[in-house]
Write an enzyme that holds these catalytic residues in place. Sequence first.
Site, short mmCIF file in Angstrom:
data_model
loop_
_atom_site.label_atom_id
_atom_site.label_comp_id
_atom_site.label_asym_id
_atom_site.label_seq_id
_atom_site.Cartn_x
_atom_site.Cartn_y
_atom_site.Cartn_z
N GLU A 98 -10.64 -10.44 4.69
CA GLU A 98 -9.21 -10.66 4.37
C GLU A 98 -8.37 -9.52 4.94
O GLU A 98 -8.84 -8.39 5.06
CB GLU A 98 -9.03 -10.67 2.84
CG GLU A 98 -9.17 -12.03 2.20
CD GLU A 98 -7.89 -12.84 2.27
OE1 GLU A 98 -7.03 -12.57 3.12
OE2 GLU A 98 -7.76 -13.78 1.47
N ASP A 99 -7.13 -9.83 5.21
CA ASP A 99 -6.18 -8.79 5.61
C ASP A 99 -5.69 -8.02 4.39
O ASP A 99 -5.73 -6.80 4.34
CB ASP A 99 -5.00 -9.40 6.38
CG ASP A 99 -4.40 -10.63 5.69
OD1 ASP A 99 -4.89 -11.04 4.61
OD2 ASP A 99 -3.44 -11.20 6.23
N ASP A 102 -2.96 -9.48 -2.57
CA ASP A 102 -1.73 -9.13 -3.30
C ASP A 102 -1.86 -9.68 -4.72
O ASP A 102 -2.39 -9.02 -5.60
CB ASP A 102 -0.54 -9.69 -2.54
CG ASP A 102 0.79 -9.31 -3.17
OD1 ASP A 102 0.79 -8.59 -4.16
OD2 ASP A 102 1.84 -9.75 -2.66
N PHE A 151 6.01 -4.63 0.88
CA PHE A 151 5.72 -5.62 1.90
C PHE A 151 5.37 -4.90 3.19
O PHE A 151 6.17 -4.12 3.71
CB PHE A 151 6.90 -6.57 2.12
CG PHE A 151 6.54 -7.71 3.02
CD1 PHE A 151 5.83 -8.80 2.52
CD2 PHE A 151 6.88 -7.70 4.35
CE1 PHE A 151 5.48 -9.86 3.34
CE2 PHE A 151 6.53 -8.76 5.19
CZ PHE A 151 5.83 -9.83 4.68
N ARG A 164 2.49 -8.88 14.10
CA ARG A 164 1.05 -8.92 13.84
C ARG A 164 0.29 -7.99 14.79
O ARG A 164 -0.80 -7.53 14.47
CB ARG A 164 0.49 -10.34 14.05
CG ARG A 164 0.92 -11.35 13.00
CD ARG A 164 0.09 -12.62 13.16
NE ARG A 164 0.65 -13.76 12.48
CZ ARG A 164 0.44 -14.05 11.19
NH1 ARG A 164 -0.30 -13.27 10.46
NH2 ARG A 164 0.99 -15.13 10.65
#
Length: 178
Positions: A98-99, A102, A151, A164
């Site tokens: 996973e990146d 959250d 964020f 990205r």
Amino acid sequence: MGNDLEKVLISEDDLQARIKELAGRIDDDYAGKDILLVGVLKGAVMVMADLARALHVPVQMDWMAVSSYGAGTRSSGVVRVLKDLDTDILDRHVLIVEDIIDSGLTLHWLLENLKSRNPASLEICTALRKPDAVKVPIDVKYVGFDIPSEFVIGYGLDYAERYRNLPFIGTLAPHVYR
Ligand code: 5GP
């Protein structure tokens, strides 16, 4: 990116060094086994590429595309499968890549979905984790960095499909999304 970037949170060097450390642990933990890395598109592309190249155990890679965020910065809580795995994961050692975690909503859903396919083992590796994720009762075995509840963009993570490709993790200046 002009003045859209507020600050660099994690440098390229720090990211690369940490991924290598995680790869070393994964190599030890999976010695003698084959791993199926399951990357979650699109955000996990960078961490998947770096992790896969740093590992010495045999790996295969597959991808799932799910969506829980729209173009903004808020979770919708809705997970949609945009692309399923090509691989049968029955009896495979699956490592989800996973990146970022959250709210953990996406991951919770993904874990249940993959568990029902009866893999031999199922673990998670994430580049980043935010504080809310710690409240979710999910055991994340490999965490790159715990970061504040901001964020972030870069290293696979986007804002409205941009940024990205940044090799570091940064925060956006508030004027970009407010
Ligand atoms: P969760 O379901 O854990 O709340 O969110 C998971 C997904 O939301 C991530 O895979 C990522 O696509 C997106 N996401 C969560 N936090 C951030 C963030 O700070 N920046 C970006 N660009 N995406 C995020």
